[in-house]
Design an enzyme around this catalytic site. Structure first.
Site, PDB file in Angstrom:
ATOM      1  N   TYR A   1       0.682  -0.948   0.038  1.00  0.00           N
ATOM      2  CA  TYR A   1      -0.185  -0.056   0.241  1.00  0.00           C
ATOM      3  C   TYR A   1       0.942   0.988   0.617  1.00  0.00           C
ATOM      4  O   TYR A   1       2.018   1.353   0.090  1.00  0.00           O
ATOM      5  CB  TYR A   1      -0.609   0.008   1.444  1.00  0.00           C
ATOM      6  CG  TYR A   1      -0.161   0.348   2.488  1.00  0.00           C
ATOM      7  CD1 TYR A   1       0.174  -0.530   3.132  1.00  0.00           C
ATOM      8  CD2 TYR A   1      -0.856   1.696   3.079  1.00  0.00           C
ATOM      9  CE1 TYR A   1       1.106   0.051   4.404  1.00  0.00           C
ATOM     10  CE2 TYR A   1      -0.206   1.904   4.717  1.00  0.00           C
ATOM     11  CZ  TYR A   1       0.744   1.635   5.155  1.00  0.00           C
ATOM     12  OH  TYR A   1       1.395   1.996   5.775  1.00  0.00           O
TER      13      TYR A   1
ATOM     14  N   LYS B   1       6.599  -2.265   1.724  1.00  0.00           N
ATOM     15  CA  LYS B   1       5.588  -1.131   1.955  1.00  0.00           C
ATOM     16  C   LYS B   1       3.935  -2.375   2.673  1.00  0.00           C
ATOM     17  O   LYS B   1       3.243  -1.726   1.427  1.00  0.00           O
ATOM     18  CB  LYS B   1       5.143   0.125   1.969  1.00  0.00           C
ATOM     19  CG  LYS B   1       4.323   1.214   2.670  1.00  0.00           C
ATOM     20  CD  LYS B   1       4.507   2.883   2.497  1.00  0.00           C
ATOM     21  CE  LYS B   1       3.843   3.288   3.097  1.00  0.00           C
ATOM     22  NZ  LYS B   1       3.383   3.300   4.503  1.00  0.00           N
TER      23      LYS B   1
END
Ligand SMILES: Cc1ncc(COP(=O)(O)O)c(C=O)c1O
Length: 294
Positions: free
Chosen positions: A33, A152
């Site tokens: 994300y 991430k």
């Protein structure tokens, strides 16, 4: 509409945005994300964020199936539906929906792409004018060799534990160290201290996410002839700093006034932090003005 969700291109009200319980993001945190903040109608540093999203995806062998430009256009398309200024924009891409619960990532799956747009929840201004109190978390930041913080991903559990500990201690947030006791980063922000006029942050090769704010700040600091060092420091060294601050896309730069109850410097935002915050705001304005005229 000030809050909306897009799932694979289709726009929903948040309460109608539903995804399968067999989605691997839900089951295993198997997704990546990014969070982009808009200023006015401009998605700030969106190119950097999408480059990082693509890197995160490639590190877990997840083919998003869209180019950088296609993702940016999609973010703007969804964002423009909200038609509101100063928003929080999150893009989540999961490996998709498993046919049954099977952890093997080599199945042929279609990623799910979710974009969530909402108004920025502005922090209490006192956190900027007075600084924040943080504590050292009992959990370490993930080692690069286990799960590189530069991926991430939806695996934020140790960061969540860290924040939970902070809240129990009535602190604003927590910072994590590595297993050697060197400071790495906060659950959603990078960290810096200032000592004898030098800005010091953990090095690129440490167990940190390479924050976009951190990267921009480095270029601003060097351009403005600040002294910039990247090296490890311990909790004790941090407590002896003259100033300290956190950096992140949503909350920008926040002064840190204490760690584990020890006051940092004067206990107020110091001159370097204040100057950098102003320069960073100037950079955002210039970036956004430059995009408006395109
Ligand atoms: C673990 C972690 N570190 C640092 C940051 C700050 O990164 P950026 O400046 O790109 O927002 C974030 C942002 O979400 C984060 O999750």
């Amino acid at each position: 509409m000030s809050e909306l969700v897009s799932i694979n291109g289709k726009i929903f009200k948040p309460e109608d945005a539903l995804i399968s319980v067999f989605d691997r993001g839900f089951l295993f945190g198997d997704g990546v994300y990014e969070v982009v903040r808009s200023y006015g109608k401009i998605l700030f540093a969106v190119e950097d964020h999408i480059d990082r999203l693509l890197k995160s995806a490639s590190r877990i062998d997840l083919d998003i199936g869209l180019t950088r430009e296609e993702i940016i256009n999609e973010l703007y398309r969804v964002y423009n539906h909200a038609n509101s200024d100063d928003m929080y924009v999150r893009i989540i891409v999961t490996r998709g929906q498993s046919e049954r619960i099977n952890i093997d990532p080599s199945q042929s799956l279609k990623p799910n792409i979710v974009v969530y747009v909402k108004s920025i929840e502005k922090s209490d201004p006192k956190f900027y004018t007075e600084g924040i109190d943080i504590v050292t978390a009992s959990v370490y930041r993930n080692s690069k060799k286990a799960l590189d913080p530069n991926i991430k991903s939806g695996n934020y559990l140790n960061n969540i534990i860290a924040i939970g500990e902070a809240k129990k201690k009535k602190a604003y947030d927590a910072v994590m160290t590595n297993s050697e006791g060197q400071i790495t980063e906060g659950p959603t922000w990078n960290i810096f201290m200032v000592k004898d006029g030098r800005i010091i942050g953990p090095p690129d090769h440490s167990d940190i996410l390479h924050g976009i704010t951190r990267k921009i700040l480095k270029s601003i600091a060097l351009e403005n002839e600040f002294k910039w060092d990247e090296k490890y420091f311990t909790v004790e060294e941090f407590k002896g700093a003259d100033e300290a601050f956190s950096t992140g896309s949503v909350k920008e730069i926040m002064s840190i006034r204490s760690l584990d109850g020890s006051k940092i410097g004067s206990g107020k935002p110091g001159p370097v932090t204040t100057k950098l915050s102003g320069l960073y705001k100037g950079y955002i304005k210039k970036y956004c003005d430059g995009r408006k005229n395109k």
